[in-house]
Design an enzyme around this catalytic site. Structure first.
Site, short mmCIF file in Angstrom:
data_model
loop_
_atom_site.label_atom_id
_atom_site.label_comp_id
_atom_site.label_asym_id
_atom_site.label_seq_id
_atom_site.Cartn_x
_atom_site.Cartn_y
_atom_site.Cartn_z
N ASP A 147 -12.68 -5.15 2.73
CA ASP A 147 -12.81 -5.47 1.31
C ASP A 147 -13.59 -6.73 0.96
OD1 ASP A 147 -10.99 -3.43 1.58
OD2 ASP A 147 -9.54 -4.24 0.16
N GLU A 165 -0.19 -6.70 9.47
CA GLU A 165 -1.48 -6.15 9.04
C GLU A 165 -2.66 -6.77 9.80
OE1 GLU A 165 -2.13 -6.61 4.84
OE2 GLU A 165 -3.85 -5.25 4.82
N TYR A 176 1.48 -0.55 -7.35
CA TYR A 176 0.10 -0.70 -6.85
C TYR A 176 -0.90 -0.67 -8.00
CZ TYR A 176 -4.27 -0.05 -4.37
OH TYR A 176 -5.55 -0.23 -3.91
N TYR A 195 0.85 -1.20 0.00
CA TYR A 195 0.00 0.00 0.00
C TYR A 195 0.88 1.25 0.00
CZ TYR A 195 -3.42 -3.40 1.84
OH TYR A 195 -4.22 -4.49 2.06
C1 DGY Z 1 -6.44 -2.80 -1.64
O1 DGY Z 1 -5.87 -2.39 -2.64
O2 DGY Z 1 -6.39 -3.95 -1.23
C2 DGY Z 1 -7.15 -1.86 -0.80
O3 DGY Z 1 -7.76 -2.46 0.28
C3 DGY Z 1 -8.10 -0.99 -1.55
O4 DGY Z 1 -8.39 0.02 -0.67
#
Ligand code: DGY
Length: 423
Positions: free
Chosen positions: A170, A393, A91, A39
């Site tokens: 998510d 995480e 990303y 991230y």
């Molecule tokens: C991801 O990219 O996994 C995020 O949770 C999106 O916000």
């Protein structure tokens, strides 16, 4: 370091120092990434937790985190879930996929507004130091809250999300029914980056990703226009995460705004409306707070860690204490993101089982404020799992094992702000 703004009782253990080092390493100058690699940008609610962590040793930097977040606020009041300050090809989906035109390249959806509660907290830590900064943020925070009430409130008064990423949870089972209604035809080829950083068994599936990206493409096609997106929206799920966090934020804004003599007109009515709306989230068949598909009324029937945010939102529910006891008895390293006795439970897969320290903080603090002894138990378990397995995480709630990204900002911040504190 701003020694003049250190809380007087600040004493740092070795583990505190390690947590601090993570925040400092993830600092990109005015904002913090959740973790390098997986991230690499500023995420909305991660950032608010980062601010609480910084507040333990650098209150000035803590305020800067929230101020930077609001530099990305759209004219509509919406504050995006990701701010793409600097391009990072590691990303996906990046700024070109989102195609947004806010003041800073960003995503087109929002995230739970924990910053509305945490800015007042920074103010409380040192009212003299924070007053001017809070004053400057106050109208922006109110505009964001009003945007939620206008564009994310359903017919029954509950706050809903238009994308699973908006909730921050998510791949929670909460979205399964609505996701079935999304036909990802035409989504095209794309290359996932998340599974290059973290084992695929700990991440959402391709089924989920196709739909995530399809929903992003829909928003882009509609120019991220709130009114256009509301028309025939295939994904609208009423979400306890959003509802309770927004409700808490409004309460905190009212108290802090009154203390500083700011215009708090309308806040009491907004709070009352969300207190009423919270009733819509009560699943009478299951006897707990739950999410539902706004398009067909189908409940998720999922006891998740978001169900336990009721106390954080100041909503009392005696039955929830019993449910919390049950999940803690079933999951030694809870609070699990889904009850282990649910057949959909998956101990390592992101939001379908694992324990998240920041959710625990909101659950534990809220419960303690409501006079529920389990709040302290949640804090102690969070302390134990972080102490044993590190600042990762999330954690397997049955074994405590580390999962997801490493050197994670919000886990370190939660340690500093709550879990690592003695007694
Ligand atoms: C991801 O990219 O996994 C995020 O949770 C999106 O916000």
């Amino acid at each position: 370091m701003m020694t003049d703004t250190l809380p007087p009782e600040a004493v740092f253990s070795e583990r505190d120092e390690a947590a601090r080092a993570i925040l400092i390493a993830n600092d990109r100058g005015g904002y913090t990434v959740p973790t390098a690699g997986l991230y690499p940008y500023q995420w909305n609610w991660d950032s608010a937790f980062a601010a609480l962590g910084f507040a333990r040793f650098d209150l000035n930097r803590a305020w800067a985190e929230i101020e930077t977040l609001f530099t990305g606020q759209w004219e509509s009041g919406m504050v995006p879930h990701i701010l793409f300050h600097k391009p990072d090809p590691g990303y996906f989906p990046g700024p070109d996929v989102w195609g947004c035109h806010g003041p800073i390249a960003s995503s087109g959806i929002t995230q739970p507004p924990v910053a509305l509660s945490f800015a007042p907290r920074l103010l409380r830590q040192d009212p003299d130091f924070g007053a001017e900064r809070f004053r400057a943020l106050f109208p922006k925070m109110r505009a964001w809250a009003e945007w939620f009430l206008r564009w994310r409130r359903d017919e029954k008064g509950a706050i809903f999300v238009i994308h699973p990423w908006e909730s921050g949870r998510d791949n929670a089972p909460d979205w399964d029914d609505a996701m079935e209604g999304v036909d990802p035809q035409g989504v095209g080829y794309y290359e996932r980056r998340d599974t290059q950083h973290v084992d695929a068994s700990m991440r959402p599936t391709k089924y989920d990703y196709d739909r995530y990206i399809w929903l992003v493409q829909r928003g882009k096609r509609l120019g991220w226009d709130d009114a256009a997106m509301a028309e025939g929206n295939p994904f609208r799920v009423a979400d306890p995460t959003m509802h309770f966090i927004l409700l808490r934020g409004l309460r905190e804004l009212l108290i802090a705004g009154d203390q500083l003599g700011l215009d708090t007109g309308g806040l009491e009515d907004q709070i009352a409306a969300l207190e009423e709306g919270a009733k819509a989230l009560w699943n009478p068949g299951m006897g707990f707070f739950d999410s539902y598909n706004c398009n067909n009324g189908i409940w998720s029937n999922a006891l998740t860690n978001a169900s336990f945010l009721c106390w954080f939102g100041g909503v009392s529910a005696p039955e929830m204490e019993r449910h919390l006891r049950r999940v803690l008895d079933a999951a030694p390293y809870g609070v699990p993101s889904l009850a282990p006795f649910d057949p959909r439970f998956d101990a390592k897969r992101y939001w379908r089982g694992p324990t998240w320290a920041m959710m625990n903080m909101m659950i534990g603090e809220g419960a303690s404020e409501a006079g529920i002894a389990l709040g302290e138990e949640v804090r102690q378990r969070t302390q134990e799992v972080i102490a044993k397995y590190g600042f990762v995480e999330y954690f397997d709630p049955m074994t405590g094992e580390a999962a997801g990204g490493k050197a994670f900002t919000w886990t370190a911040a939660v340690w500093l702000a709550w879990a690592g504190k003695e007694g």
